[in-house]
Design a protein around this motif. Sequence first.
Motif, PDB file in Angstrom:
ATOM      1  N   GLN A   1       0.822  -1.198   0.000  1.00 23.72           N
ATOM      2  CA  GLN A   1       0.000   0.000   0.000  1.00 23.72           C
ATOM      3  C   GLN A   1       0.860   1.253   0.000  1.00 23.72           C
ATOM      4  O   GLN A   1       2.002   1.243   0.460  1.00 23.72           O
ATOM      5  N   ALA A   2       0.320   2.333  -0.531  1.00 24.72           N
ATOM      6  CA  ALA A   2       1.028   3.603  -0.521  1.00 24.72           C
ATOM      7  C   ALA A   2       1.452   3.962   0.896  1.00 24.72           C
ATOM      8  O   ALA A   2       0.681   3.813   1.845  1.00 24.72           O
ATOM      9  N   GLY A   3       2.684   4.434   1.024  1.00 26.74           N
ATOM     10  CA  GLY A   3       3.243   4.755   2.319  1.00 26.74           C
ATOM     11  C   GLY A   3       3.997   3.618   2.961  1.00 26.74           C
ATOM     12  O   GLY A   3       4.704   3.826   3.957  1.00 26.74           O
ATOM     13  N   GLY A   4       3.888   2.433   2.400  1.00 37.13           N
ATOM     14  CA  GLY A   4       4.564   1.270   2.934  1.00 37.13           C
ATOM     15  C   GLY A   4       5.992   1.151   2.456  1.00 37.13           C
ATOM     16  O   GLY A   4       6.517   2.027   1.766  1.00 37.13           O
ATOM     17  N   SER A   5       6.615   0.036   2.813  1.00 39.66           N
ATOM     18  CA  SER A   5       8.026  -0.187   2.506  1.00 39.66           C
ATOM     19  C   SER A   5       8.251  -1.571   1.921  1.00 39.66           C
ATOM     20  O   SER A   5       7.508  -2.516   2.196  1.00 39.66           O
TER      21      SER A   5
ATOM     22  N   LEU B   1      18.003  -2.532  -2.084  1.00 41.05           N
ATOM     23  CA  LEU B   1      17.313  -1.268  -2.277  1.00 41.05           C
ATOM     24  C   LEU B   1      16.181  -1.204  -1.264  1.00 41.05           C
ATOM     25  O   LEU B   1      15.166  -1.891  -1.415  1.00 41.05           O
ATOM     26  N   GLN B   2      16.375  -0.411  -0.227  1.00 44.63           N
ATOM     27  CA  GLN B   2      15.340  -0.197   0.771  1.00 44.63           C
ATOM     28  C   GLN B   2      14.432   0.919   0.284  1.00 44.63           C
ATOM     29  O   GLN B   2      14.889   2.037   0.046  1.00 44.63           O
ATOM     30  N   MET B   3      13.154   0.629   0.132  1.00 43.32           N
ATOM     31  CA  MET B   3      12.195   1.573  -0.412  1.00 43.32           C
ATOM     32  C   MET B   3      11.166   1.909   0.655  1.00 43.32           C
ATOM     33  O   MET B   3      10.403   1.041   1.087  1.00 43.32           O
ATOM     34  N   ASN B   4      11.142   3.155   1.082  1.00 47.16           N
ATOM     35  CA  ASN B   4      10.203   3.629   2.085  1.00 47.16           C
ATOM     36  C   ASN B   4       9.270   4.666   1.476  1.00 47.16           C
ATOM     37  O   ASN B   4       9.545   5.235   0.427  1.00 47.16           O
ATOM     38  N   SER B   5       8.178   4.923   2.160  1.00 43.02           N
ATOM     39  CA  SER B   5       7.202   5.926   1.718  1.00 43.02           C
ATOM     40  C   SER B   5       6.819   5.725   0.260  1.00 43.02           C
ATOM     41  O   SER B   5       6.802   6.668  -0.533  1.00 43.02           O
ATOM     42  N   LEU B   6       6.506   4.507  -0.086  1.00 41.26           N
ATOM     43  CA  LEU B   6       6.226   4.169  -1.481  1.00 41.26           C
ATOM     44  C   LEU B   6       4.973   4.871  -1.990  1.00 41.26           C
ATOM     45  O   LEU B   6       4.005   5.056  -1.253  1.00 41.26           O
ATOM     46  N   LYS B   7       5.029   5.241  -3.262  1.00 44.28           N
ATOM     47  CA  LYS B   7       3.944   5.920  -3.946  1.00 44.28           C
ATOM     48  C   LYS B   7       3.467   5.074  -5.119  1.00 44.28           C
ATOM     49  O   LYS B   7       4.227   4.266  -5.651  1.00 44.28           O
TER      50      LYS B   7
ATOM     51  N   ASP C   1       5.697   4.651  -8.054  1.00 45.47           N
ATOM     52  CA  ASP C   1       6.856   3.775  -7.940  1.00 45.47           C
ATOM     53  C   ASP C   1       6.595   2.398  -8.543  1.00 45.47           C
ATOM     54  O   ASP C   1       7.520   1.584  -8.637  1.00 45.47           O
ATOM     55  N   THR C   2       5.364   2.130  -8.920  1.00 41.04           N
ATOM     56  CA  THR C   2       5.015   0.843  -9.505  1.00 41.04           C
ATOM     57  C   THR C   2       5.809   0.603 -10.783  1.00 41.04           C
ATOM     58  O   THR C   2       5.776   1.412 -11.708  1.00 41.04           O
ATOM     59  N   ALA C   3       6.531  -0.507 -10.828  1.00 41.22           N
ATOM     60  CA  ALA C   3       7.384  -0.820 -11.969  1.00 41.22           C
ATOM     61  C   ALA C   3       8.038  -2.171 -11.746  1.00 41.22           C
ATOM     62  O   ALA C   3       7.970  -2.738 -10.653  1.00 41.22           O
TER      63      ALA C   3
ATOM     64  N   THR D   1       4.466  -3.312  -6.976  1.00 40.60           N
ATOM     65  CA  THR D   1       3.187  -2.681  -7.224  1.00 40.60           C
ATOM     66  C   THR D   1       2.733  -1.954  -5.967  1.00 40.60           C
ATOM     67  O   THR D   1       2.620  -2.564  -4.900  1.00 40.60           O
ATOM     68  N   VAL D   2       2.470  -0.664  -6.095  1.00 41.65           N
ATOM     69  CA  VAL D   2       2.054   0.165  -4.975  1.00 41.65           C
ATOM     70  C   VAL D   2       0.619   0.608  -5.218  1.00 41.65           C
ATOM     71  O   VAL D   2       0.333   1.290  -6.202  1.00 41.65           O
ATOM     72  N   SER D   3      -0.265   0.226  -4.335  1.00 42.20           N
ATOM     73  CA  SER D   3      -1.672   0.566  -4.466  1.00 42.20           C
ATOM     74  C   SER D   3      -1.989   1.819  -3.668  1.00 42.20           C
ATOM     75  O   SER D   3      -1.308   2.158  -2.689  1.00 42.20           O
ATOM     76  N   SER D   4      -3.038   2.514  -4.080  1.00 40.95           N
ATOM     77  CA  SER D   4      -3.463   3.725  -3.390  1.00 40.95           C
ATOM     78  C   SER D   4      -4.593   3.462  -2.422  1.00 40.95           C
ATOM     79  O   SER D   4      -4.932   4.299  -1.596  1.00 40.95           O
TER      80      SER D   4
END
Length: 124
Positions: free
Chosen positions: A13-17, A81-87, A90-92, A121-124
């Motif tokens: 989900q958006a905001g996740g890591s 690659l640590q990914m935080n605050s996902l939007k 960023d889906t790719a 995949t980052v969902s809103s």
Amino acid sequence: QVQLVESGGGLVQAGGSLRLSCAASGRPFSSYGMGWFRQAPGKEREFVARIKWSGSSTLYADSVKGRFTISRDNAKNTVYLQMNSLKPEDTAVYYCAAGNPARLGLILQEYDYWGQGTQVTVSS
């Protein structure tokens, strides 16, 4: 030559890591500079981040700066690659790559080896 295998992608989900890993084999891991790229549907593959062999020099795309962190563990032949605050944007499919450590490492042509990619995949 070197073989690269990415893992750690998934649905968040958006905001996740998420933390992506790229395991290397075939050649000494420290012989290469490592980078992360991503490719969204209908778009060209774009630079995300890169790290030099020493781990002391990193660069990030403006779109991920402050949210993503690239690191490497040469003893484990792995780059992360640590990914935080996902939007959602960023889906790719995320790819790791290995290239000449003397190059800046910001463009596709500067890398010699690529992994198969892992879907984020980052969902809103």
